[in-house]
Write a protein that holds these residues in place. Sequence first.
Motif, PDB file in Angstrom:
ATOM      1  N   LYS A 174       0.834  -1.203   0.000  1.00 20.46           N
ATOM      2  CA  LYS A 174       0.000   0.000   0.000  1.00 20.46           C
ATOM      3  C   LYS A 174       0.872   1.259   0.000  1.00 20.46           C
ATOM      4  CE  LYS A 174      -3.832   0.085   2.427  1.00 20.46           C
ATOM      5  NZ  LYS A 174      -4.818  -0.070   3.522  1.00 20.46           N
ATOM      6  N   GLN A 175       1.975   1.220   0.761  1.00 20.89           N
ATOM      7  CA  GLN A 175       2.866   2.372   0.794  1.00 20.89           C
ATOM      8  C   GLN A 175       3.487   2.614  -0.573  1.00 20.89           C
ATOM      9  OE1 GLN A 175       3.212   4.574   3.185  1.00 20.89           O
ATOM     10  NE2 GLN A 175       4.669   5.759   1.943  1.00 20.89           N
ATOM     11  N   ARG A 176       3.898   1.545  -1.234  1.00 22.33           N
ATOM     12  CA  ARG A 176       4.464   1.678  -2.578  1.00 22.33           C
ATOM     13  C   ARG A 176       3.420   2.255  -3.532  1.00 22.33           C
ATOM     14  NH1 ARG A 176       8.080   3.113  -6.052  1.00 22.33           N
ATOM     15  NH2 ARG A 176       8.333   1.770  -7.869  1.00 22.33           N
ATOM     16  N   PHE A 177       2.190   1.807  -3.400  1.00 25.14           N
ATOM     17  CA  PHE A 177       1.095   2.314  -4.232  1.00 25.14           C
ATOM     18  C   PHE A 177       0.926   3.821  -4.030  1.00 25.14           C
ATOM     19  CE2 PHE A 177      -3.350   3.526  -4.636  1.00 25.14           C
ATOM     20  CZ  PHE A 177      -3.670   3.067  -5.902  1.00 25.14           C
ATOM     21  N   LEU A 178       0.932   4.271  -2.774  1.00 27.07           N
ATOM     22  CA  LEU A 178       0.744   5.697  -2.479  1.00 27.07           C
ATOM     23  C   LEU A 178       1.925   6.534  -2.976  1.00 27.07           C
ATOM     24  CD1 LEU A 178      -0.776   5.440   1.120  1.00 27.07           C
ATOM     25  CD2 LEU A 178      -1.940   6.218  -0.959  1.00 27.07           C
ATOM     26  N   GLU A 179       3.116   5.955  -2.919  1.00 27.81           N
ATOM     27  CA  GLU A 179       4.285   6.678  -3.422  1.00 27.81           C
ATOM     28  C   GLU A 179       4.174   6.918  -4.929  1.00 27.81           C
ATOM     29  OE1 GLU A 179       7.575   4.307  -2.217  1.00 27.81           O
ATOM     30  OE2 GLU A 179       7.527   4.998  -0.124  1.00 27.81           O
ATOM     31  N   VAL A 180       3.674   5.913  -5.640  1.00 27.63           N
ATOM     32  CA  VAL A 180       3.473   6.075  -7.082  1.00 27.63           C
ATOM     33  C   VAL A 180       2.365   7.092  -7.336  1.00 27.63           C
ATOM     34  CG1 VAL A 180       2.823   4.911  -9.221  1.00 27.63           C
ATOM     35  CG2 VAL A 180       4.276   3.739  -7.569  1.00 27.63           C
ATOM     36  N   LEU A 181       1.296   6.990  -6.570  1.00 30.05           N
ATOM     37  CA  LEU A 181       0.157   7.884  -6.735  1.00 30.05           C
ATOM     38  C   LEU A 181       0.561   9.339  -6.487  1.00 30.05           C
ATOM     39  CD1 LEU A 181      -2.893   7.903  -7.298  1.00 30.05           C
ATOM     40  CD2 LEU A 181      -3.274   7.584  -4.858  1.00 30.05           C
ATOM     41  N   ALA A 182       1.476   9.550  -5.543  1.00 23.20           N
ATOM     42  CA  ALA A 182       1.902  10.906  -5.176  1.00 23.20           C
ATOM     43  C   ALA A 182       2.687  11.608  -6.276  1.00 23.20           C
ATOM     44  CB  ALA A 182       2.733  10.851  -3.902  1.00 23.20           C
ATOM     45  N   GLN A 183       3.062  10.886  -7.332  1.00 20.75           N
ATOM     46  CA  GLN A 183       3.828  11.497  -8.416  1.00 20.75           C
ATOM     47  C   GLN A 183       2.974  12.410  -9.295  1.00 20.75           C
ATOM     48  OE1 GLN A 183       7.171  11.076  -8.279  1.00 20.75           O
ATOM     49  NE2 GLN A 183       6.432  10.067  -6.451  1.00 20.75           N
ATOM     50  N   ASN A 184       1.648  12.281  -9.202  1.00 14.08           N
ATOM     51  CA  ASN A 184       0.794  13.109 -10.059  1.00 14.08           C
ATOM     52  C   ASN A 184       0.603  14.497  -9.424  1.00 14.08           C
ATOM     53  OD1 ASN A 184      -1.615  14.223 -11.419  1.00 14.08           O
ATOM     54  ND2 ASN A 184      -1.616  12.215 -12.419  1.00 14.08           N
ATOM     55  N   PRO A 185       1.039  15.561 -10.106  1.00 17.57           N
ATOM     56  CA  PRO A 185       0.982  16.908  -9.518  1.00 17.57           C
ATOM     57  C   PRO A 185      -0.421  17.506  -9.466  1.00 17.57           C
ATOM     58  CG  PRO A 185       1.782  17.023 -11.776  1.00 17.57           C
ATOM     59  CD  PRO A 185       1.654  15.562 -11.453  1.00 17.57           C
ATOM     60  N   ASP A 186      -1.393  16.860 -10.110  1.00 19.67           N
ATOM     61  CA  ASP A 186      -2.738  17.427 -10.178  1.00 19.67           C
ATOM     62  C   ASP A 186      -3.641  17.006  -9.026  1.00 19.67           C
ATOM     63  OD1 ASP A 186      -2.493  18.879 -12.683  1.00 19.67           O
ATOM     64  OD2 ASP A 186      -2.321  16.900 -13.618  1.00 19.67           O
ATOM     65  N   ILE A 187      -3.134  16.160  -8.115  1.00 19.85           N
ATOM     66  CA  ILE A 187      -3.949  15.771  -6.961  1.00 19.85           C
ATOM     67  C   ILE A 187      -3.280  16.263  -5.687  1.00 19.85           C
ATOM     68  CG2 ILE A 187      -4.929  13.754  -8.138  1.00 19.85           C
ATOM     69  CD1 ILE A 187      -3.026  11.985  -6.554  1.00 19.85           C
ATOM     70  N   THR A 188      -4.097  16.659  -4.717  1.00 19.87           N
ATOM     71  CA  THR A 188      -3.561  17.222  -3.474  1.00 19.87           C
ATOM     72  C   THR A 188      -3.883  16.372  -2.252  1.00 19.87           C
ATOM     73  OG1 THR A 188      -5.552  18.581  -3.234  1.00 19.87           O
ATOM     74  CG2 THR A 188      -3.672  19.577  -4.378  1.00 19.87           C
ATOM     75  N   GLY A 189      -4.637  15.295  -2.428  1.00 23.63           N
ATOM     76  CA  GLY A 189      -4.967  14.440  -1.300  1.00 23.63           C
ATOM     77  C   GLY A 189      -5.617  13.148  -1.749  1.00 23.63           C
ATOM     78  N   VAL A 190      -5.519  12.141  -0.914  1.00 16.46           N
ATOM     79  CA  VAL A 190      -6.127  10.830  -1.191  1.00 16.46           C
ATOM     80  C   VAL A 190      -6.767  10.331   0.092  1.00 16.46           C
ATOM     81  CG1 VAL A 190      -5.681   8.416  -1.813  1.00 16.46           C
ATOM     82  CG2 VAL A 190      -4.422  10.241  -2.957  1.00 16.46           C
ATOM     83  N   HIS A 191      -7.996   9.818  -0.009  1.00 14.07           N
ATOM     84  CA  HIS A 191      -8.626   9.219   1.169  1.00 14.07           C
ATOM     85  C   HIS A 191      -9.545   8.080   0.740  1.00 14.07           C
ATOM     86  CE1 HIS A 191     -11.470  12.387  -0.102  1.00 14.07           C
ATOM     87  NE2 HIS A 191     -12.430  11.595   0.389  1.00 14.07           N
ATOM     88  N   ASP A 192     -10.041   7.343   1.734  1.00 14.67           N
ATOM     89  CA  ASP A 192     -10.930   6.195   1.530  1.00 14.67           C
ATOM     90  C   ASP A 192     -10.318   5.184   0.550  1.00 14.67           C
ATOM     91  OD1 ASP A 192     -13.109   4.632   2.042  1.00 14.67           O
ATOM     92  OD2 ASP A 192     -14.467   5.676   0.680  1.00 14.67           O
ATOM     93  N   LEU A 193      -9.049   4.854   0.782  1.00 18.02           N
ATOM     94  CA  LEU A 193      -8.360   3.858  -0.047  1.00 18.02           C
ATOM     95  C   LEU A 193      -8.805   2.460   0.371  1.00 18.02           C
ATOM     96  CD1 LEU A 193      -6.102   3.009  -2.063  1.00 18.02           C
ATOM     97  CD2 LEU A 193      -4.518   3.079  -0.117  1.00 18.02           C
ATOM     98  N   ARG A 194      -9.250   1.659  -0.607  1.00 12.98           N
ATOM     99  CA  ARG A 194      -9.673   0.285  -0.340  1.00 12.98           C
ATOM    100  C   ARG A 194      -8.969  -0.637  -1.324  1.00 12.98           C
ATOM    101  NH1 ARG A 194     -16.267   0.806   0.601  1.00 12.98           N
ATOM    102  NH2 ARG A 194     -16.200   2.803   1.712  1.00 12.98           N
ATOM    103  N   THR A 195      -8.400  -1.739  -0.811  1.00 13.73           N
ATOM    104  CA  THR A 195      -7.652  -2.661  -1.656  1.00 13.73           C
ATOM    105  C   THR A 195      -8.077  -4.103  -1.370  1.00 13.73           C
ATOM    106  OG1 THR A 195      -5.872  -2.861  -0.024  1.00 13.73           O
ATOM    107  CG2 THR A 195      -5.649  -1.129  -1.681  1.00 13.73           C
TER     108      THR A 195
END
Length: 309
Positions: A215-236
């Motif tokens: 999950k941490q690796r997933f969030l690190e990849v997700l954080a590369q997009n400059p057009d988003i400022t937050g992520v919540h309610d992650l379900r896997t």
Amino acid sequence: MSDHAFLTRSAAVASIGTAVFLLVLKGWAAWTTGSTAMLGSLADTALDLVASLATLLGVWIAAQPADDKHRFGHGKAEAIAALFQIVLISISAIGIASRAIEQFFTASRVQGAEGGIVVSAIAIVVTLALVGWQRHVIRRTGSLAIHTDSVHYQSDLLLNVAVIVALALELYAGFKGADALFGLLIAGWLAWGAWGASQAVLDQLMDHEWPAEKKQRFLEVLAQNPDITGVHDLRTRTSGNKDFVQFHVWVDARMTVREAHKVMDAIEDRLHAVFPDLEILIHPDPEGLVDEVGPAGKDILPPIRVTLD
């Protein structure tokens, strides 16, 4: 046929062939020696055959594409096949333990132990070859059904060693009761293996979340997009060899629907580059908006953007 389907099917077929060969060999040894340890090994091999047939059916169903009634695919068929194997292993352990206890009280002796030792040695060589192929398939596919089948065959290696030791102690050391004792140990080993294998199966059937590292690796990849400022309610969750994820992202509230759609496509492309078999569902929210309560509403986007190589 996909590469994943071909490999898992080949491993299942190899498992069936191995089980049939060993069933005949150990049947003869159990009949001629009267050994409880060998009988336990024979019972385990018989269950191997049934379990391998279930594995073949499971990986075949899991390889079928999604349809109108199974929109998320058929991946959990592998977990069901693995659960069936666990039940069989548990039944085998109970039966072997009962026979060993009975042998303690009747004080029966093993006959023709030399033949049993030779049969167990052959079984070790054949099983090693099968486990080697299964490990290759697991590395390539991550198949839960093949993994559970392989765990069982790996326990067979120790089981066959235990049979050799038990027969050798009876034959050469005159250790009365060694066969029954090792029969009990084999039963305990099978029960322990079934318990261990059940954890991964239940996690998948109950839609357990991914491990924290993934999950941490997933969030690190997700954080590369400059057009988003937050992520919540992650379900896997994971089903068979396929991963599923859904989450909410914050985007600029002034974006048009078309612009937000392009951002979502860019996020999916970036994630698929690292997680190629991932099925993604994204819900865009205006920046700062949170409808969820509790942990689901907490922003979990890493504060430090990690640059990927």
